[in-house]
Design an enzyme around this catalytic site. Structure first.
Site, mmCIF file in Angstrom:
data_model
loop_
_atom_site.group_PDB
_atom_site.id
_atom_site.type_symbol
_atom_site.label_atom_id
_atom_site.label_comp_id
_atom_site.label_asym_id
_atom_site.label_seq_id
_atom_site.Cartn_x
_atom_site.Cartn_y
_atom_site.Cartn_z
ATOM 1 N N GLU A 1 6.486 6.354 1.692
ATOM 2 C CA GLU A 1 6.064 5.414 2.728
ATOM 3 C C GLU A 1 5.467 6.102 3.958
ATOM 4 O O GLU A 1 5.775 5.765 5.095
ATOM 5 C CB GLU A 1 7.240 4.519 3.151
ATOM 6 N N VAL A 2 4.593 7.064 3.732
ATOM 7 C CA VAL A 2 3.911 7.724 4.845
ATOM 8 C C VAL A 2 2.706 6.888 5.248
ATOM 9 O O VAL A 2 1.868 6.529 4.414
ATOM 10 C CB VAL A 2 3.466 9.147 4.452
#
EC number: 3.2.1.52
Length: 524
Positions: A317-318
């Site tokens: 989830e960058v």
């Protein structure tokens, strides 16, 4: 006429009821003879050559389980006052238990390769014998013994013969101390509940965007500036070591997680390692060489605190807009022919593999989502992926070269685990119980499944409601990961899980009920 609690209980509950260990043992046979269990049961341990075994791990376990049996299901002083004691039908008393350890050690190793198997036998004459290869197998056997003592502090179904071992070596519970701080004493409480269900890996998600409570002697500013409030909502280095030791004494490994390159609140204490001229101040800057020097130094310190072979570094989830919104990072990407944020993440993990992990002597674990990032080919050989988004992703992760831990169907904050429809909150455990980790995998792929874990994300959970939300469902996952693959009968499991919930309640754990039932904890 007003009835006493004792008379109500004696009329409402049968005196003869057979209790079974949770999770269900691999082999378990019983008889019909009732035995009384001494409230002061004693233990002694010897080697295969009948030489006395004496170490702190075993002596602590003997004390702990003597107390657990004395205060457990109907064995406490308060519970005994509601019953005839001993039961008139008891043929003999279980007052001692002899333990034989094949490979004893003063400092036994606890790892993914640890032999956790055990044999437990209770004879009609009240004899009790445990055999195990390691002290950790003994601890599991003692836990099972504590499960067998039921109402009136009796065992109703001797002779009992148990031969047991876990199906998977990795049976975890993930806790999140970043969204809501969990005090040390409560984490120890969580560890006790894990041991009661034979879970053996505490995956500790220590930090996230919201807070960084993890102490460090090398970089004290991380917690000083990153915790919700310092020092009250932070863990000192001594706290971290104490939790590791507490878990070890109960056969539980602690695998720490500090999320990189995002999700970490690194910028609160170390702004120089984050993207300074973009929109995300808590994302590490993959283009900054100091990031890798810093991570290696920090994780080298943490490796001494957390001896477990596994180290978890998140990775999911960058927000890639953090890269493109930064003029400095964007220019570096252009100069180095890095075409987009996904490619920059790949570069980041290549540098972690080359510069951070060497010398740590750790196996790297990361979250692996359906987009495949982090890619297994960018990670050190032997790394594993925690498959959290979709169980159907497991074959792809395995085929790309990584071992896997399954967690997606076992998110304890979800009301439809694994896609199962449920009627009521108390039935959610059934969906989790029916998940089979090998579904969709070939026989060769199954060999890459390390196990699984239940995840208690803490956005809406703190120490006040943790037990009610997490413990019962985690126990259901524990049986799926311990018991044989053929143990799938939900109705049978419900009866046994109700017993286990009552057992936990009697130990002071606020585990959630799953069906209408009565437990002595309701009136004690």
């Amino acid at each position: 006429m007003k009835l006493s609690i004792a008379s109500l209980l004696l009329g409402a509950l049968p005196l003869a009821k057979s209790y079974s260990p949770w999770p269900l043992p691999a082999s378990y046979t019983t008889g019909t003879t009732a035995l009384y269990v001494s409230q002061s049961i004693s233990f002694s341990s010897v080697t295969d050559n009948n030489e006395k075994v004496s170490n702190t791990l075993l002596s602590d376990a003997f004390q702990r389980y003597s107390e657990a049996i004395a205060g457990g299901m109907g064995c406490s002083d308060a519970a005994r006052s509601l019953r005839e004691s001993p039961p008139p039908q008891a043929a003999a008393e279980v007052s001692t238990c002899t333990i034989k350890v094949s490979s004893p050690s003063n400092s036994p190793s606890l790892s993914v390769d640890t032999d956790e198997s055990y044999d437990l036998s209770i004879g009609e004459d009240g004899s009790c014998k445990i055999t195990a290869t390691t002290e950790f197998g003994v601890i599991h056997a003692l836990e099972s013994l504590s499960h067998l003592a039921g109402e009136s502090c009796s065992i109703e179904n001797a002779p009992i013969n148990i031969s047991d071992k876990p199906r998977f070596a990795y049976r975890g519970l993930m806790i999140d101390s970043a969204r809501h701080f969990l005090p040390v004493h409560f984490i120890e409480h969580i560890i006790d509940t894990m041991a009661a269900s034979k879970l053996n890996v505490l995956h500790w998600h220590i930090s996230d965007t919201e807070s960084f409570p993890s102490g460090s002697d090398l970089f004290p500013e991380l917690a000083e500036k990153g915790a919700y409030t310092y020092p009250d909502a932070s863990y000192s280095v001594q706290d971290l070591k104490g939790i590791v030791s507490y878990a070890y004494n109960r056969g539980i490994r602690v695998m720490p997680e500090w999320d990189v390159p995002g999700h970490g609140s690194w910028g609160k204490g170390k702004p120089e390692v984050t993207i300074l001229d973009g929109s995300c101040s808590n994302t590490l800057d993959p283009t900054n060489p100091y990031v890798y020097t810093f991570l290696h130094s920090f994780l080298t310190e943490m490796a001494d605190i957390f001896p477990d072979a596994n180290l978890f570094l998140g990775g999911d989830e960058v927000d890639t807009s953090c890269f493109t919104s930064s003029p400095t990072v964007s220019k570096w990407m252009d100069d180095n022919s890095i075409e987009d944020g996904v490619a920059l993440q790949s570069y980041f993990w290549q540098q972690v593999t080359a510069q951070v992990m060497p010398g740590l002597n750790k196996t790297l674990g990361v979250w692996m989502a359906d987009d495949g990032i982090p890619y297994p080919e960018d990670l050190p050989e032997g790394s594993f992926g925690n498959v959290w988004q979709s169980q159907s992703m497991m074959p792809t992760v395995i085929d790309r070269g990584a071992d896997v831990v399954l967690s997606g169907p076992w998110y304890l904050d979800q009301q439809q685990p694994g896609g199962f429809q449920t009627y009521a909150l108390q039935a959610i455990w059934q969906g989790m119980y029916q998940v089979e980790p090998f579904d969709g995998l070939s026989e060769s792929q199954q060999g890459s499944v390390l196990g699984g874990e239940a995840c208690m994300w803490a956005e809406g959970v703190n120490a006040m409601d943790f037990d009610a939300i997490a413990v019962t469902k985690a126990a259901a996952v524990a049986e799926r990961l311990w018991a044989e693959q053929t143990v799938v009968d939900v109705d049978d499991a419900q009866d046994r899980l109700m017993e286990h919930v009552c057992r936990l309640n009697m130990r002071g754990v606020a585990a959630k009920a799953i069906a209408q039932n009565f437990c002595l904890s309701d009136v004690l």
